[in-house]
Design a protein around this motif. Structure first.
Motif, mmCIF file in Angstrom:
data_model
loop_
_atom_site.group_PDB
_atom_site.id
_atom_site.type_symbol
_atom_site.label_atom_id
_atom_site.label_comp_id
_atom_site.label_asym_id
_atom_site.label_seq_id
_atom_site.Cartn_x
_atom_site.Cartn_y
_atom_site.Cartn_z
ATOM 1 N N GLY A 133 44.884 29.340 37.515
ATOM 2 C CA GLY A 133 44.324 29.496 35.789
ATOM 3 C C GLY A 133 44.224 30.839 34.962
ATOM 4 O O GLY A 133 45.814 31.545 35.702
ATOM 5 N N VAL A 134 43.634 31.430 34.125
ATOM 6 C CA VAL A 134 44.004 32.169 33.202
ATOM 7 C C VAL A 134 43.717 33.285 33.889
ATOM 8 O O VAL A 134 42.192 33.288 33.708
ATOM 9 N N TRP A 135 43.547 34.872 33.784
ATOM 10 C CA TRP A 135 43.283 35.678 34.168
ATOM 11 C C TRP A 135 43.679 37.007 33.151
ATOM 12 O O TRP A 135 44.564 36.700 33.058
ATOM 13 N N GLU A 136 42.607 37.792 34.196
ATOM 14 C CA GLU A 136 42.785 38.866 32.787
ATOM 15 C C GLU A 136 42.503 39.923 33.445
ATOM 16 O O GLU A 136 41.648 39.600 34.811
ATOM 17 N N THR A 137 42.981 41.319 32.954
ATOM 18 C CA THR A 137 42.763 42.739 34.030
ATOM 19 C C THR A 137 41.393 43.137 33.049
ATOM 20 O O THR A 137 41.465 42.680 31.944
ATOM 21 N N LEU A 138 41.224 43.932 34.263
ATOM 22 C CA LEU A 138 40.063 45.045 33.856
ATOM 23 C C LEU A 138 40.574 46.045 33.091
ATOM 24 O O LEU A 138 39.489 47.086 32.707
ATOM 25 N N ASP A 139 41.254 46.017 32.895
ATOM 26 C CA ASP A 139 41.843 47.437 32.111
ATOM 27 C C ASP A 139 41.939 47.268 30.728
ATOM 28 O O ASP A 139 41.466 46.477 30.489
ATOM 29 N N ILE A 140 41.763 49.010 30.671
ATOM 30 C CA ILE A 140 41.298 49.052 29.522
ATOM 31 C C ILE A 140 43.221 49.384 28.272
ATOM 32 O O ILE A 140 43.606 50.180 28.668
ATOM 33 N N PRO A 141 43.354 48.464 27.406
ATOM 34 C CA PRO A 141 43.010 46.990 27.059
ATOM 35 C C PRO A 141 43.616 46.106 27.993
ATOM 36 O O PRO A 141 44.238 45.803 28.986
ATOM 37 N N PRO A 142 42.827 44.658 28.065
ATOM 38 C CA PRO A 142 42.955 43.705 28.944
ATOM 39 C C PRO A 142 44.202 43.248 28.466
ATOM 40 O O PRO A 142 44.782 43.277 27.887
ATOM 41 N N ARG A 145 47.777 36.254 32.086
ATOM 42 C CA ARG A 145 48.199 35.817 32.131
ATOM 43 C C ARG A 145 48.113 34.487 32.831
ATOM 44 O O ARG A 145 46.569 34.552 33.926
ATOM 45 N N SER A 146 48.405 34.043 33.604
ATOM 46 C CA SER A 146 48.862 32.629 34.168
ATOM 47 C C SER A 146 49.123 32.755 35.692
ATOM 48 O O SER A 146 50.248 33.085 36.044
ATOM 49 N N PHE A 147 48.652 32.463 36.636
ATOM 50 C CA PHE A 147 48.426 32.180 37.775
ATOM 51 C C PHE A 147 48.502 31.081 38.472
ATOM 52 O O PHE A 147 47.946 30.904 38.459
ATOM 53 N N GLU A 148 49.713 30.468 39.929
ATOM 54 C CA GLU A 148 48.957 29.715 40.301
ATOM 55 C C GLU A 148 48.387 29.642 41.795
ATOM 56 O O GLU A 148 48.586 31.128 41.913
ATOM 57 N N LYS A 149 48.166 29.037 42.701
ATOM 58 C CA LYS A 149 47.669 29.238 43.197
ATOM 59 C C LYS A 149 47.942 29.924 44.454
ATOM 60 O O LYS A 149 49.259 28.659 44.003
ATOM 61 N N GLY A 150 48.547 30.462 45.357
ATOM 62 C CA GLY A 150 48.776 31.315 46.349
ATOM 63 C C GLY A 150 50.327 32.139 44.951
ATOM 64 O O GLY A 150 50.861 32.852 46.529
ATOM 65 N N GLU A 151 50.426 32.209 44.369
ATOM 66 C CA GLU A 151 51.333 32.633 43.779
ATOM 67 C C GLU A 151 50.663 34.747 43.867
ATOM 68 O O GLU A 151 49.952 34.965 43.722
ATOM 69 N N LEU A 152 52.082 35.395 43.851
ATOM 70 C CA LEU A 152 51.472 37.176 44.500
ATOM 71 C C LEU A 152 50.940 37.665 42.463
ATOM 72 O O LEU A 152 51.642 37.339 41.382
ATOM 73 N N MET A 153 49.968 37.880 42.928
ATOM 74 C CA MET A 153 48.905 38.633 41.779
ATOM 75 C C MET A 153 49.918 39.826 40.552
ATOM 76 O O MET A 153 50.394 40.514 42.364
ATOM 77 N N GLN A 154 50.590 39.368 39.608
ATOM 78 C CA GLN A 154 51.225 40.748 39.756
ATOM 79 C C GLN A 154 51.042 42.503 39.423
ATOM 80 O O GLN A 154 49.500 41.818 39.037
ATOM 81 N N VAL A 164 43.519 44.839 38.840
ATOM 82 C CA VAL A 164 42.204 44.882 39.272
ATOM 83 C C VAL A 164 42.089 42.792 38.049
ATOM 84 O O VAL A 164 42.307 43.228 36.855
ATOM 85 N N TRP A 165 42.427 41.508 39.264
ATOM 86 C CA TRP A 165 42.313 40.608 37.686
ATOM 87 C C TRP A 165 41.312 39.862 38.305
ATOM 88 O O TRP A 165 40.811 39.425 38.971
ATOM 89 N N ARG A 166 40.965 39.092 36.966
ATOM 90 C CA ARG A 166 39.695 38.770 36.526
ATOM 91 C C ARG A 166 39.710 36.947 36.443
ATOM 92 O O ARG A 166 40.291 37.420 35.284
ATOM 93 N N TYR A 167 38.805 36.095 37.190
ATOM 94 C CA TYR A 167 39.532 34.703 36.480
ATOM 95 C C TYR A 167 38.540 34.554 35.518
ATOM 96 O O TYR A 167 37.793 35.027 35.051
ATOM 97 N N ILE A 168 39.123 33.983 33.686
ATOM 98 C CA ILE A 168 38.865 33.569 32.686
ATOM 99 C C ILE A 168 38.795 32.058 32.607
ATOM 100 O O ILE A 168 37.636 31.632 32.787
ATOM 101 N N ARG A 169 39.836 31.291 33.023
ATOM 102 C CA ARG A 169 39.411 29.724 32.964
ATOM 103 C C ARG A 169 40.209 29.124 33.639
ATOM 104 O O ARG A 169 41.441 29.667 34.307
ATOM 105 N N ALA A 170 40.525 28.295 34.072
ATOM 106 C CA ALA A 170 41.163 26.685 35.304
ATOM 107 C C ALA A 170 42.835 26.331 33.299
ATOM 108 O O ALA A 170 42.286 27.351 32.010
#
Length: 171
Positions: A133-142, A145-154, A164-170
């Protein structure tokens, strides 16, 4: 009413408060939180039918008669309660003062109805993505980006050095 709405997102709120600071029309909403799922549509339909007249002590009452700043009457709390409690609004969608567009929009983006119903999903950079799904960093500014299941989160350019990434939506 606000305490009951907030409690859906912030556990530990004092939901036993039995009075509303602004009695009319808002105290009528308290019944909806205590009612069964099947009782809620009829209660909300009646609330909307009574809303304008019950608002006669509010500053906005009759504002359409006081000049050119009038923009309409809306029972924002009816929309919030309908959405948060996931009330079937088919019996009152056309009711005056009901913001059906706001409820439809919230439902269309699959926003979480409450923190208790959908806990926030977060993951540190360097870990495998648990949900595509679509993920967002908790940093400022956020950053998003999209990640596939199992993909290494950059790792992003985090101010504190930890991404730290926060899940936004599918997707």
């Amino acid at each position: 009413m606000l305490e009951r709405l907030l409690e859906m997102f912030v556990p530990g709120r004092d939901v036993m408060v039995g009075e509303c600071t602004r009695h009319l029309p808002y105290f009528q909403t308290l019944k909806m939180f205590a009612a069964t799922r099947n009782q809620r549509p009829a209660l909300m339909k009646q609330y909307l039918a009574d809303w304008y007249e019950a608002s006669r002590r509010e500053g906005y009452y009759n504002s359409h008669t006081r000049g050119d700043v009038f923009t309409g009457y809306w029972s924002w709390e009816a929309a919030a309660i309908t959405y948060v409690l996931d009330i079937d609004d088919s019996s009152y969608r056309a009711a005056s003062f009901y913001s059906v567009d706001l409820v439809d929009y919230a439902r269309s983006i699959n926003a979480p109805k409450s923190a208790a119903a959908q806990p926030e999903l977060c993951e540190k950079a360097g870990q495998a993505c648990p949900v595509a799904g679509v993920w967002e960093t908790l940093d400022i500014p956020p950053q998003r980006r999209s990640f596939e299941k199992g993909e290494l989160m950059q790792t992003a350019e985090a101010a504190d050095g930890i991404t730290v990434w926060r899940y936004i939506r599918a997707l």
